[in-house]
Design a protein around this motif. Structure first.
Motif, PDB file in Angstrom:
ATOM      1  N   ILE A   1     -12.927  38.591  57.835  1.00 31.45           N
ATOM      2  CA  ILE A   1     -13.023  38.955  59.196  1.00 31.45           C
ATOM      3  C   ILE A   1     -14.337  38.485  59.715  1.00 31.45           C
ATOM      4  CG2 ILE A   1     -13.219  41.228  60.669  1.00 31.45           C
ATOM      5  CD1 ILE A   1     -10.909  42.290  58.947  1.00 31.45           C
ATOM      6  N   ILE A   2     -15.370  38.778  59.083  1.00 35.19           N
ATOM      7  CA  ILE A   2     -16.854  38.513  59.367  1.00 35.19           C
ATOM      8  C   ILE A   2     -16.959  36.950  59.553  1.00 35.19           C
ATOM      9  CG2 ILE A   2     -19.214  38.459  58.691  1.00 35.19           C
ATOM     10  CD1 ILE A   2     -18.647  41.093  57.574  1.00 35.19           C
ATOM     11  N   ALA A   3     -16.107  36.353  58.688  1.00 37.12           N
ATOM     12  CA  ALA A   3     -16.274  34.918  58.716  1.00 37.12           C
ATOM     13  C   ALA A   3     -15.483  34.342  59.928  1.00 37.12           C
ATOM     14  CB  ALA A   3     -15.790  34.087  57.453  1.00 37.12           C
ATOM     15  N   GLY A   4     -14.354  34.793  59.948  1.00 37.70           N
ATOM     16  CA  GLY A   4     -13.534  34.452  61.461  1.00 37.70           C
ATOM     17  C   GLY A   4     -14.196  34.775  62.593  1.00 37.70           C
ATOM     18  N   LEU A   5     -15.102  35.773  62.697  1.00 41.21           N
ATOM     19  CA  LEU A   5     -15.646  36.239  64.042  1.00 41.21           C
ATOM     20  C   LEU A   5     -17.004  35.437  64.279  1.00 41.21           C
ATOM     21  CD1 LEU A   5     -14.852  40.140  64.110  1.00 41.21           C
ATOM     22  CD2 LEU A   5     -13.647  38.365  65.245  1.00 41.21           C
ATOM     23  N   PHE A   6     -17.750  35.108  63.058  1.00 42.16           N
ATOM     24  CA  PHE A   6     -18.946  34.717  63.256  1.00 42.16           C
ATOM     25  C   PHE A   6     -19.453  33.290  62.920  1.00 42.16           C
ATOM     26  CE2 PHE A   6     -19.271  39.369  63.087  1.00 42.16           C
ATOM     27  CZ  PHE A   6     -19.932  39.654  64.327  1.00 42.16           C
TER      28      PHE A   6
ATOM     29  N   GLY B   1      -7.848  38.850  56.918  1.00 44.82           N
ATOM     30  CA  GLY B   1      -8.623  39.869  56.385  1.00 44.82           C
ATOM     31  C   GLY B   1      -8.189  40.919  56.656  1.00 44.82           C
ATOM     32  N   VAL B   2      -7.537  41.214  57.927  1.00 42.36           N
ATOM     33  CA  VAL B   2      -6.766  42.495  58.306  1.00 42.36           C
ATOM     34  C   VAL B   2      -5.623  42.942  57.236  1.00 42.36           C
ATOM     35  CG1 VAL B   2      -5.396  43.814  59.927  1.00 42.36           C
ATOM     36  CG2 VAL B   2      -7.463  42.612  60.841  1.00 42.36           C
ATOM     37  N   PHE B   3      -4.738  41.723  57.210  1.00 39.35           N
ATOM     38  CA  PHE B   3      -3.876  41.810  55.887  1.00 39.35           C
ATOM     39  C   PHE B   3      -4.334  42.325  54.525  1.00 39.35           C
ATOM     40  CE2 PHE B   3      -1.337  39.804  52.511  1.00 39.35           C
ATOM     41  CZ  PHE B   3      -0.144  40.584  52.705  1.00 39.35           C
ATOM     42  N   LEU B   4      -5.179  41.687  54.309  1.00 41.03           N
ATOM     43  CA  LEU B   4      -5.854  41.943  52.860  1.00 41.03           C
ATOM     44  C   LEU B   4      -6.565  43.591  52.810  1.00 41.03           C
ATOM     45  CD1 LEU B   4      -7.915  38.625  51.686  1.00 41.03           C
ATOM     46  CD2 LEU B   4      -5.829  39.677  50.584  1.00 41.03           C
ATOM     47  N   ILE B   5      -7.185  43.795  53.774  1.00 43.08           N
ATOM     48  CA  ILE B   5      -7.618  45.296  53.702  1.00 43.08           C
ATOM     49  C   ILE B   5      -6.029  46.220  53.931  1.00 43.08           C
ATOM     50  CG2 ILE B   5      -8.671  46.782  55.312  1.00 43.08           C
ATOM     51  CD1 ILE B   5     -10.736  44.632  56.184  1.00 43.08           C
TER      52      ILE B   5
ATOM     53  N   MET C   1      -7.796  28.020  65.571  1.00 43.88           N
ATOM     54  CA  MET C   1      -6.663  28.394  64.566  1.00 43.88           C
ATOM     55  C   MET C   1      -6.992  28.988  63.374  1.00 43.88           C
ATOM     56  SD  MET C   1      -3.625  29.468  64.547  1.00 43.88           S
ATOM     57  CE  MET C   1      -2.652  28.561  65.836  1.00 43.88           C
ATOM     58  N   HIS C   2      -7.808  28.261  62.545  1.00 42.15           N
ATOM     59  CA  HIS C   2      -8.405  28.695  61.337  1.00 42.15           C
ATOM     60  C   HIS C   2      -9.067  29.885  61.165  1.00 42.15           C
ATOM     61  CE1 HIS C   2     -10.406  27.575  57.336  1.00 42.15           C
ATOM     62  NE2 HIS C   2     -11.143  28.589  57.799  1.00 42.15           N
ATOM     63  N   LEU C   3      -9.980  29.964  62.451  1.00 45.96           N
ATOM     64  CA  LEU C   3     -10.772  31.246  62.257  1.00 45.96           C
ATOM     65  C   LEU C   3      -9.876  32.384  62.847  1.00 45.96           C
ATOM     66  CD1 LEU C   3     -14.002  30.037  63.971  1.00 45.96           C
ATOM     67  CD2 LEU C   3     -13.479  30.589  61.688  1.00 45.96           C
ATOM     68  N   ASN C   4      -8.967  32.271  63.590  1.00 40.54           N
ATOM     69  CA  ASN C   4      -8.215  33.353  64.092  1.00 40.54           C
ATOM     70  C   ASN C   4      -7.377  33.686  62.953  1.00 40.54           C
ATOM     71  OD1 ASN C   4      -9.145  33.310  66.650  1.00 40.54           O
ATOM     72  ND2 ASN C   4      -7.295  31.970  67.217  1.00 40.54           N
ATOM     73  N   LEU C   5      -6.953  32.770  61.960  1.00 36.43           N
ATOM     74  CA  LEU C   5      -5.948  33.030  60.886  1.00 36.43           C
ATOM     75  C   LEU C   5      -6.832  33.807  59.846  1.00 36.43           C
ATOM     76  CD1 LEU C   5      -3.831  29.875  60.593  1.00 36.43           C
ATOM     77  CD2 LEU C   5      -3.050  32.436  61.215  1.00 36.43           C
ATOM     78  N   ASP C   6      -8.212  33.559  59.690  1.00 34.49           N
ATOM     79  CA  ASP C   6      -9.142  34.350  58.958  1.00 34.49           C
ATOM     80  C   ASP C   6      -9.128  35.698  58.963  1.00 34.49           C
ATOM     81  OD1 ASP C   6      -9.891  31.894  57.246  1.00 34.49           O
ATOM     82  OD2 ASP C   6     -11.635  31.635  58.346  1.00 34.49           O
ATOM     83  N   VAL C   7      -9.145  36.025  60.644  1.00 33.86           N
ATOM     84  CA  VAL C   7      -9.368  37.467  60.933  1.00 33.86           C
ATOM     85  C   VAL C   7      -8.126  38.229  60.562  1.00 33.86           C
ATOM     86  CG1 VAL C   7      -9.383  38.790  62.992  1.00 33.86           C
ATOM     87  CG2 VAL C   7     -10.996  36.906  62.569  1.00 33.86           C
ATOM     88  N   PHE C   8      -6.756  37.537  60.758  1.00 38.23           N
ATOM     89  CA  PHE C   8      -5.559  37.982  60.545  1.00 38.23           C
ATOM     90  C   PHE C   8      -5.432  38.139  58.972  1.00 38.23           C
ATOM     91  CE2 PHE C   8      -1.121  37.402  59.428  1.00 38.23           C
ATOM     92  CZ  PHE C   8      -0.587  38.307  59.885  1.00 38.23           C
TER      93      PHE C   8
ATOM     94  N   LEU D   1     -10.346  47.456  45.785  1.00 42.77           N
ATOM     95  CA  LEU D   1     -11.591  47.004  46.166  1.00 42.77           C
ATOM     96  C   LEU D   1     -11.786  45.416  46.546  1.00 42.77           C
ATOM     97  CD1 LEU D   1     -14.510  48.146  47.032  1.00 42.77           C
ATOM     98  CD2 LEU D   1     -15.051  47.894  44.598  1.00 42.77           C
ATOM     99  N   PRO D   2     -11.078  44.625  45.649  1.00 44.08           N
ATOM    100  CA  PRO D   2     -11.180  43.263  45.805  1.00 44.08           C
ATOM    101  C   PRO D   2     -10.441  42.746  47.125  1.00 44.08           C
ATOM    102  CG  PRO D   2     -10.562  43.559  43.379  1.00 44.08           C
ATOM    103  CD  PRO D   2     -10.558  45.123  44.278  1.00 44.08           C
ATOM    104  N   HIS D   3      -9.497  43.672  47.144  1.00 40.87           N
ATOM    105  CA  HIS D   3      -8.677  43.196  48.722  1.00 40.87           C
ATOM    106  C   HIS D   3      -9.615  43.571  49.873  1.00 40.87           C
ATOM    107  CE1 HIS D   3      -5.879  43.379  45.484  1.00 40.87           C
ATOM    108  NE2 HIS D   3      -4.958  42.260  46.054  1.00 40.87           N
ATOM    109  N   LEU D   4     -10.166  44.592  49.596  1.00 35.32           N
ATOM    110  CA  LEU D   4     -10.883  45.183  50.781  1.00 35.32           C
ATOM    111  C   LEU D   4     -12.207  44.320  50.979  1.00 35.32           C
ATOM    112  CD1 LEU D   4     -11.507  47.616  52.828  1.00 35.32           C
ATOM    113  CD2 LEU D   4     -13.012  48.715  50.941  1.00 35.32           C
ATOM    114  N   VAL D   5     -12.890  44.100  50.117  1.00 33.58           N
ATOM    115  CA  VAL D   5     -14.260  43.305  50.255  1.00 33.58           C
ATOM    116  C   VAL D   5     -13.621  41.781  50.692  1.00 33.58           C
ATOM    117  CG1 VAL D   5     -15.939  42.015  48.717  1.00 33.58           C
ATOM    118  CG2 VAL D   5     -15.411  44.455  48.403  1.00 33.58           C
ATOM    119  N   ILE D   6     -12.960  41.189  49.880  1.00 38.37           N
ATOM    120  CA  ILE D   6     -12.504  39.910  50.613  1.00 38.37           C
ATOM    121  C   ILE D   6     -11.847  39.815  52.133  1.00 38.37           C
ATOM    122  CG2 ILE D   6     -11.075  37.669  50.239  1.00 38.37           C
ATOM    123  CD1 ILE D   6     -13.394  37.848  48.161  1.00 38.37           C
TER     124      ILE D   6
END
Length: 120
Positions: free
Chosen positions: A102-107, A74-78, A65-72, A92-97
């Motif tokens: 997303i990368i952390a959530g997927l990998f 990430g999309v929200f911040l972008i 659940m944590h990793l799925n929320l990380d991806v969500f 830029l800060p929102h985009l980079v984080i």
């Protein structure tokens, strides 16, 4: 793959960066950008404290659940600079984080390398 321990460190570091970014990167004059950044930082912090992983204290939220929320998140911040119309002030800060989340959530490893006892 990102280890769960490295992910925990990344979570707490990301939370701090998001919480303090408006003042460090000088966009605190944008209420929307500040609210998204600080709010997201506290969400990351609370989620990290509550996750069943090596960095968690209360361990109620599953790692999956944590990793799925990380991806969500990430999309929200972008998307947030365009969703809340502050792209002309800062993005830029929102985009980079967001990309990092997303990368952390997927990998990140979903299972712990060491066997945890059933009460954790």
């Amino acid at each position: 793959m990102i280890s769960r321990i490295a992910h925990a460190w990344l979570d707490y570091l990301s939370a701090l960066v998001l919480i303090f970014a408006p003042w460090v990167f000088k966009f605190s004059n944008s209420d929307e950008a500040t609210a998204v950044s600080v709010g997201s930082g506290f969400v990351v912090l609370l989620l990290s404290v509550a996750t069943k992983y090596e960095g968690g204290l209360y361990r109620r939220v599953s790692m999956s659940m944590h990793l799925n929320l990380d991806v969500f998140l990430g999309v929200f911040l972008i998307a947030s600079p365009w969703l809340f119309s502050f792209k002309d002030k800062v993005y830029l800060p929102h985009l980079v984080i967001g990309v990092i989340a997303i990368i952390a959530g997927l990998f990140t490893e979903r299972q712990s390398i060491t066997k945890q006892s059933s009460w954790q």
